[in-house]
Design a protein around this motif. Sequence first.
Motif, PDB file in Angstrom:
ATOM      1  N   THR A  19       0.837  -1.201   0.000  1.00 20.88           N
ATOM      2  CA  THR A  19       0.000   0.000   0.000  1.00 20.88           C
ATOM      3  C   THR A  19       0.871   1.250   0.000  1.00 20.88           C
ATOM      4  O   THR A  19       2.065   1.197   0.312  1.00 20.88           O
ATOM      5  CB  THR A  19      -0.941   0.043   1.212  1.00 20.88           C
ATOM      6  OG1 THR A  19      -0.168   0.108   2.418  1.00 20.88           O
ATOM      7  CG2 THR A  19      -1.837  -1.186   1.247  1.00 20.88           C
ATOM      8  N   LEU A  21       0.285   5.534   1.068  1.00 19.80           N
ATOM      9  CA  LEU A  21      -0.499   6.698   1.472  1.00 19.80           C
ATOM     10  C   LEU A  21       0.378   7.938   1.360  1.00 19.80           C
ATOM     11  O   LEU A  21       1.529   7.929   1.818  1.00 19.80           O
ATOM     12  CB  LEU A  21      -1.001   6.540   2.905  1.00 19.80           C
ATOM     13  CG  LEU A  21      -1.994   5.399   3.154  1.00 19.80           C
ATOM     14  CD1 LEU A  21      -2.222   5.202   4.641  1.00 19.80           C
ATOM     15  CD2 LEU A  21      -3.307   5.686   2.443  1.00 19.80           C
ATOM     16  N   HIS A  52      -5.205  11.122   4.239  1.00 23.54           N
ATOM     17  CA  HIS A  52      -3.969  11.534   3.566  1.00 23.54           C
ATOM     18  C   HIS A  52      -4.331  12.186   2.236  1.00 23.54           C
ATOM     19  O   HIS A  52      -5.259  11.755   1.555  1.00 23.54           O
ATOM     20  CB  HIS A  52      -3.060  10.332   3.313  1.00 23.54           C
ATOM     21  CG  HIS A  52      -2.573   9.670   4.569  1.00 23.54           C
ATOM     22  ND1 HIS A  52      -1.275   9.754   4.994  1.00 23.54           N
ATOM     23  CD2 HIS A  52      -3.222   8.910   5.501  1.00 23.54           C
ATOM     24  CE1 HIS A  52      -1.136   9.075   6.118  1.00 23.54           C
ATOM     25  NE2 HIS A  52      -2.304   8.553   6.445  1.00 23.54           N
ATOM     26  N   LEU A  69       1.509   6.901  -6.692  1.00 23.18           N
ATOM     27  CA  LEU A  69       1.072   6.126  -5.530  1.00 23.18           C
ATOM     28  C   LEU A  69       0.892   4.655  -5.873  1.00 23.18           C
ATOM     29  O   LEU A  69       1.291   3.773  -5.114  1.00 23.18           O
ATOM     30  CB  LEU A  69      -0.232   6.711  -4.986  1.00 23.18           C
ATOM     31  CG  LEU A  69      -0.152   8.109  -4.387  1.00 23.18           C
ATOM     32  CD1 LEU A  69      -1.550   8.622  -4.027  1.00 23.18           C
ATOM     33  CD2 LEU A  69       0.747   8.131  -3.157  1.00 23.18           C
ATOM     34  N   GLY A 154      -6.628   2.330  -6.606  1.00 24.86           N
ATOM     35  CA  GLY A 154      -6.210   3.588  -5.998  1.00 24.86           C
ATOM     36  C   GLY A 154      -7.035   4.757  -6.486  1.00 24.86           C
ATOM     37  O   GLY A 154      -7.675   4.683  -7.536  1.00 24.86           O
ATOM     38  N   GLY A 184      -4.899   7.548  -1.871  1.00 23.60           N
ATOM     39  CA  GLY A 184      -4.044   6.401  -1.565  1.00 23.60           C
ATOM     40  C   GLY A 184      -4.119   5.337  -2.638  1.00 23.60           C
ATOM     41  O   GLY A 184      -4.878   5.456  -3.607  1.00 23.60           O
ATOM     42  N   THR A 301      -7.526   6.268   7.498  1.00 21.16           N
ATOM     43  CA  THR A 301      -7.026   6.547   6.141  1.00 21.16           C
ATOM     44  C   THR A 301      -7.928   7.477   5.344  1.00 21.16           C
ATOM     45  O   THR A 301      -7.531   7.987   4.301  1.00 21.16           O
ATOM     46  CB  THR A 301      -6.895   5.245   5.334  1.00 21.16           C
ATOM     47  OG1 THR A 301      -8.199   4.674   5.143  1.00 21.16           O
ATOM     48  CG2 THR A 301      -6.005   4.248   6.061  1.00 21.16           C
ATOM     49  N   ASN A 304     -10.464   6.542   0.664  1.00 19.38           N
ATOM     50  CA  ASN A 304      -9.639   6.688  -0.547  1.00 19.38           C
ATOM     51  C   ASN A 304     -10.018   5.659  -1.600  1.00 19.38           C
ATOM     52  O   ASN A 304      -9.172   5.123  -2.317  1.00 19.38           O
ATOM     53  CB  ASN A 304      -8.140   6.653  -0.226  1.00 19.38           C
ATOM     54  CG  ASN A 304      -7.754   5.548   0.728  1.00 19.38           C
ATOM     55  OD1 ASN A 304      -8.428   4.526   0.803  1.00 19.38           O
ATOM     56  ND2 ASN A 304      -6.680   5.752   1.466  1.00 19.38           N
TER      57      ASN A 304
END
Length: 346
Positions: A19, A21, A52, A69, A154, A184, A301, A304
């Motif tokens: 992952t 972020l 984020h 990302l 994402g 993210g 988080t 996202n």
Amino acid sequence: MQPPPDRDPVQAYLASVGTALPGDPVDNAALARVLGVNEEWIDLFIGTRTRHFARDLASGEVRWSLADLCARAGARAIAAARIDPAEIGFVVLGTATPDHLMPATVNHIADQLGLDQVPTYQLQSGCAGAVQALGLGRTLIAGEGHRAGLVIGGDVCSKHLDLDRDLAGAAPSDLVNYVLFGDGAGAAVLTAEPVGEAVALRRVLNRFTGLGREPGQVIDWFGLADRYDDRQAVREDYKAIEEFVPVMAVEILWELLEDLDWSAEELDYLLPPQLSGRMTRRIHELLDVPGATEVSCVADTGNNGNALPFLQLERLLGQMSCGEKALAVAVESSKWIKAGFALEKM
């Protein structure tokens, strides 16, 4: 008693997850200061503590693209699987917020990862996109004979938010988009044989159910001819989402259990839909599987989008033991899609 045979010939294994972020977490106090909104309202109405952003809230500068990302998450997944990148036979991306209409963001990701001469696929979808990507990856493993592939989800939602807009008189249904979402990416390596984490992807559910129904969310992509229209780029019917998503989540749970011939008591982990901290708590209560450990991340988080299932999977893999079962539920409200998947640790 012998377990029932797997009626579905399609089989693939989750070898690893990675992952990414962007930047440091932004808490509700910091977000309230930037937007000029009430911090207590964010705490109570949304229930998400941090999120984020790929852009700097003070300057508006974009610091990470979606491709950046996703490539970071993909590289981490490949490294965690301990396979040679040359073994990756395909790349699938699920996203609602591509960097461009063309070229497809998935091809920028493959370029950053140094993957060449492989088929790439980009699925444009909201919260169900990651599940659709897993489903397509599973089919490619079984039907095309690939030994391994990279599946990515994402979103960079913050690029659609006008930070210069005066939000003092904004309706809650409009304001929610500024405080609900984050940015993210996540990725998983799927394999034909049980290697790495060796988690079998037993089922993937993906079904459009929005016939004749108004969308719960719309994200516009403005061109030169219409970019100055008064309408907002992101519009959401939050009341419809609050009404229908919990009901659909329960339907998905029981449909998957019935299809797998699993009982609710057999579930060790439950990955509920990740809308917001408050909504996820409500949905988890309605799902009513007290024997299963909840695996959630959205309160930390932010929402996202297509990164969420992978962020949940990352938390799950650190807990899952041999023989344990997990079920994930996802609902896309843009045009109402039921989605989910089932896992079993080998």
